[in-house]
Design an enzyme around this catalytic site. Sequence first.
Site, PDB file in Angstrom:
ATOM      1  N   MET A  64       1.164  -1.062  -0.066  1.00  0.00           N
ATOM      2  CA  MET A  64      -0.081  -0.061   0.052  1.00  0.00           C
ATOM      3  C   MET A  64       1.132   1.424   0.072  1.00  0.00           C
ATOM      4  O   MET A  64       0.492   2.240  -0.683  1.00  0.00           O
ATOM      5  CB  MET A  64      -1.043   0.043   1.127  1.00  0.00           C
ATOM      6  CG  MET A  64      -1.885  -1.176   1.129  1.00  0.00           C
ATOM      7  SD  MET A  64      -3.009  -1.106  -0.192  1.00  0.00           S
ATOM      8  CE  MET A  64      -3.860   0.411   0.108  1.00  0.00           C
TER       9      MET A  64
ATOM     10  N   ASP B 255      11.148   3.655   4.934  1.00  0.00           N
ATOM     11  CA  ASP B 255      11.124   2.412   5.628  1.00  0.00           C
ATOM     12  C   ASP B 255      11.951   1.783   6.330  1.00  0.00           C
ATOM     13  O   ASP B 255      13.090   2.673   6.553  1.00  0.00           O
ATOM     14  CB  ASP B 255      10.900   1.163   4.373  1.00  0.00           C
ATOM     15  CG  ASP B 255       9.901   0.116   4.777  1.00  0.00           C
ATOM     16  OD1 ASP B 255      10.032  -0.470   6.046  1.00  0.00           O
ATOM     17  OD2 ASP B 255       8.820  -0.461   3.908  1.00  0.00           O
TER      18      ASP B 255
ATOM     19  N   VAL C 130       2.079   0.960   7.737  1.00  0.00           N
ATOM     20  CA  VAL C 130       2.821  -0.179   8.154  1.00  0.00           C
ATOM     21  C   VAL C 130       1.874  -1.616   8.296  1.00  0.00           C
ATOM     22  O   VAL C 130       0.632  -1.182   8.251  1.00  0.00           O
ATOM     23  CB  VAL C 130       3.701   0.192   9.577  1.00  0.00           C
ATOM     24  CG1 VAL C 130       4.405   1.251   9.228  1.00  0.00           C
ATOM     25  CG2 VAL C 130       2.681   0.320  10.548  1.00  0.00           C
TER      26      VAL C 130
ATOM     27  N   GLU D  27      -0.667  -4.242   9.393  1.00  0.00           N
ATOM     28  CA  GLU D  27      -1.861  -4.059  10.565  1.00  0.00           C
ATOM     29  C   GLU D  27      -1.884  -4.708  11.947  1.00  0.00           C
ATOM     30  O   GLU D  27      -2.330  -5.766  12.060  1.00  0.00           O
ATOM     31  CB  GLU D  27      -3.186  -4.520   9.603  1.00  0.00           C
ATOM     32  CG  GLU D  27      -4.380  -4.159  10.035  1.00  0.00           C
ATOM     33  CD  GLU D  27      -4.745  -2.967   9.527  1.00  0.00           C
ATOM     34  OE1 GLU D  27      -5.954  -2.242   9.472  1.00  0.00           O
ATOM     35  OE2 GLU D  27      -4.005  -2.096   9.211  1.00  0.00           O
TER      36      GLU D  27
ATOM     37  N   LYS E  13       1.784  -0.135  15.133  1.00  0.00           N
ATOM     38  CA  LYS E  13       1.173   1.236  14.685  1.00  0.00           C
ATOM     39  C   LYS E  13       1.187   2.358  15.722  1.00  0.00           C
ATOM     40  O   LYS E  13       1.687   3.533  15.440  1.00  0.00           O
ATOM     41  CB  LYS E  13      -0.292   1.089  13.875  1.00  0.00           C
ATOM     42  CG  LYS E  13      -0.349   0.453  12.725  1.00  0.00           C
ATOM     43  CD  LYS E  13      -1.949   0.485  12.108  1.00  0.00           C
ATOM     44  CE  LYS E  13      -1.798  -0.317  10.709  1.00  0.00           C
ATOM     45  NZ  LYS E  13      -1.298   0.195   9.697  1.00  0.00           N
TER      46      LYS E  13
ATOM     47  N   SER F  80      -7.315  -0.289   7.726  1.00  0.00           N
ATOM     48  CA  SER F  80      -8.513  -0.934   7.209  1.00  0.00           C
ATOM     49  C   SER F  80      -9.531  -1.148   8.362  1.00  0.00           C
ATOM     50  O   SER F  80     -10.678  -1.278   8.032  1.00  0.00           O
ATOM     51  CB  SER F  80      -8.483  -1.956   6.287  1.00  0.00           C
ATOM     52  OG  SER F  80      -7.945  -2.969   6.945  1.00  0.00           O
TER      53      SER F  80
ATOM     54  N   HIS G 195      -7.525   5.692   4.602  1.00  0.00           N
ATOM     55  CA  HIS G 195      -7.738   4.345   4.213  1.00  0.00           C
ATOM     56  C   HIS G 195      -7.945   4.134   2.701  1.00  0.00           C
ATOM     57  O   HIS G 195      -8.951   4.656   2.209  1.00  0.00           O
ATOM     58  CB  HIS G 195      -8.876   3.679   4.819  1.00  0.00           C
ATOM     59  CG  HIS G 195      -8.919   2.065   4.475  1.00  0.00           C
ATOM     60  ND1 HIS G 195     -10.144   1.441   4.268  1.00  0.00           N
ATOM     61  CD2 HIS G 195      -7.885   1.292   4.036  1.00  0.00           C
ATOM     62  CE1 HIS G 195      -9.865   0.289   4.057  1.00  0.00           C
ATOM     63  NE2 HIS G 195      -8.649   0.120   3.822  1.00  0.00           N
TER      64      HIS G 195
ATOM     65  N   ASN H 156      -6.764  -1.247  -2.425  1.00  0.00           N
ATOM     66  CA  ASN H 156      -5.912  -1.735  -3.320  1.00  0.00           C
ATOM     67  C   ASN H 156      -6.033  -1.925  -4.465  1.00  0.00           C
ATOM     68  O   ASN H 156      -7.066  -2.708  -4.959  1.00  0.00           O
ATOM     69  CB  ASN H 156      -5.290  -3.265  -2.500  1.00  0.00           C
ATOM     70  CG  ASN H 156      -3.960  -3.640  -3.075  1.00  0.00           C
ATOM     71  OD1 ASN H 156      -2.995  -2.946  -3.721  1.00  0.00           O
ATOM     72  ND2 ASN H 156      -4.164  -4.900  -3.080  1.00  0.00           N
TER      73      ASN H 156
ATOM     74  N   GLU I  18     -11.496   6.253   2.526  1.00  0.00           N
ATOM     75  CA  GLU I  18     -12.285   6.325   3.731  1.00  0.00           C
ATOM     76  C   GLU I  18     -11.494   7.470   4.793  1.00  0.00           C
ATOM     77  O   GLU I  18     -10.204   7.011   5.043  1.00  0.00           O
ATOM     78  CB  GLU I  18     -12.610   4.987   4.303  1.00  0.00           C
ATOM     79  CG  GLU I  18     -13.389   4.282   3.863  1.00  0.00           C
ATOM     80  CD  GLU I  18     -13.665   2.840   4.405  1.00  0.00           C
ATOM     81  OE1 GLU I  18     -14.642   2.464   4.407  1.00  0.00           O
ATOM     82  OE2 GLU I  18     -12.578   2.203   4.718  1.00  0.00           O
TER      83      GLU I  18
ATOM     84  N   ASN J  29     -15.288  -2.441   4.760  1.00  0.00           N
ATOM     85  CA  ASN J  29     -15.086  -3.761   5.573  1.00  0.00           C
ATOM     86  C   ASN J  29     -16.273  -4.077   6.543  1.00  0.00           C
ATOM     87  O   ASN J  29     -16.297  -5.061   6.691  1.00  0.00           O
ATOM     88  CB  ASN J  29     -13.575  -3.755   6.182  1.00  0.00           C
ATOM     89  CG  ASN J  29     -12.227  -3.747   5.215  1.00  0.00           C
ATOM     90  OD1 ASN J  29     -12.908  -4.548   4.144  1.00  0.00           O
ATOM     91  ND2 ASN J  29     -11.593  -3.184   5.350  1.00  0.00           N
TER      92      ASN J  29
END
Length: 301
Positions: free
Chosen positions: A14, A34, A92, A94, A99, A121, A142, A145, A154, A193
């Site tokens: 992502m 990263d 990063v 989920e 996080k 998500s 959000h 993909n 979102e 979701n």
Amino acid sequence: MEVKKIAVLGAGLMGHGIAQVAAQVGKFEVSLRDIRQEFLDRGMNMIRDSLQRFRRKGLISEGEVEETLSRIHPTLNLQEAVGDADLVIEAVPENLELKKGVFREVDQLAREGAILASNTSSLSITELASATKRPQNVCGMHFFNPPQLMKLVEVVRGAETSDETIRTVVEVARRMGKEPVVVKKDVPGFIVNRILIPALNEAAHLELPDLGGDLGDSMPHQARSKNGNLLHLHPNTSLHTSPTDRLPSQIFLFIRPPASGWHLAGTGKAACPMRSRLGFGCPSPARKPAHTPERGCSTPD
């Protein structure tokens, strides 16, 4: 607030796409950060490949490819990435504690007034914001993909998120060519979701009538492809955060089956083709599947 520079944390599936869209469509200066050079290199290679696909289709020119790449600045240094960023987008893995750790660290390094957004998500924005001293500047952003193609974003309001933060992130999303929807209630799964997962679960239940209503004692349900890939019923740890929430506590992990078809783990026998089409696993051997010839299924045992 005017956003000129964006930092994207995480150069994976992502993160690289978000960075590309921000630079290519939004024309923002982007720092892509990263934790390892190989992750950065892989992310930048994915961006180059994506841009070349757009070029081959005649959607952008070679000059636009180079111009986009010139706006993306890969780095391993978190301070360098977020120090002068107006908007930080976390992408990063989920994992709530991971996080929160990232948000805690970024909160100490980012300038005052910078917005911290998460690409989660399903995880609670309010909980992520609690790791910072600026909860009013924290929200969800959000993407879907692949971010380069999917229009929806979102924008999720936490318990203390300010109206100004929401307005700014909505405007950034629009500048990226996206169609933002504001999620006014910080609930597990947000909008998409929260609707999608129960629908997928219901489809799984229709295909696995032998499981009944209680999935807990039938774990794990798994099938294996010839190349060793495994699919299974997955505990819904990120969406099911409260015993009072209506979302199911377990979800089926849907994986597209390979051309060779799925095989029952440890048996070498072909799994039910109906289930292979949907891409989820067969029950444990202790429970005989309710297969019938009319459904086009063959008994795996």
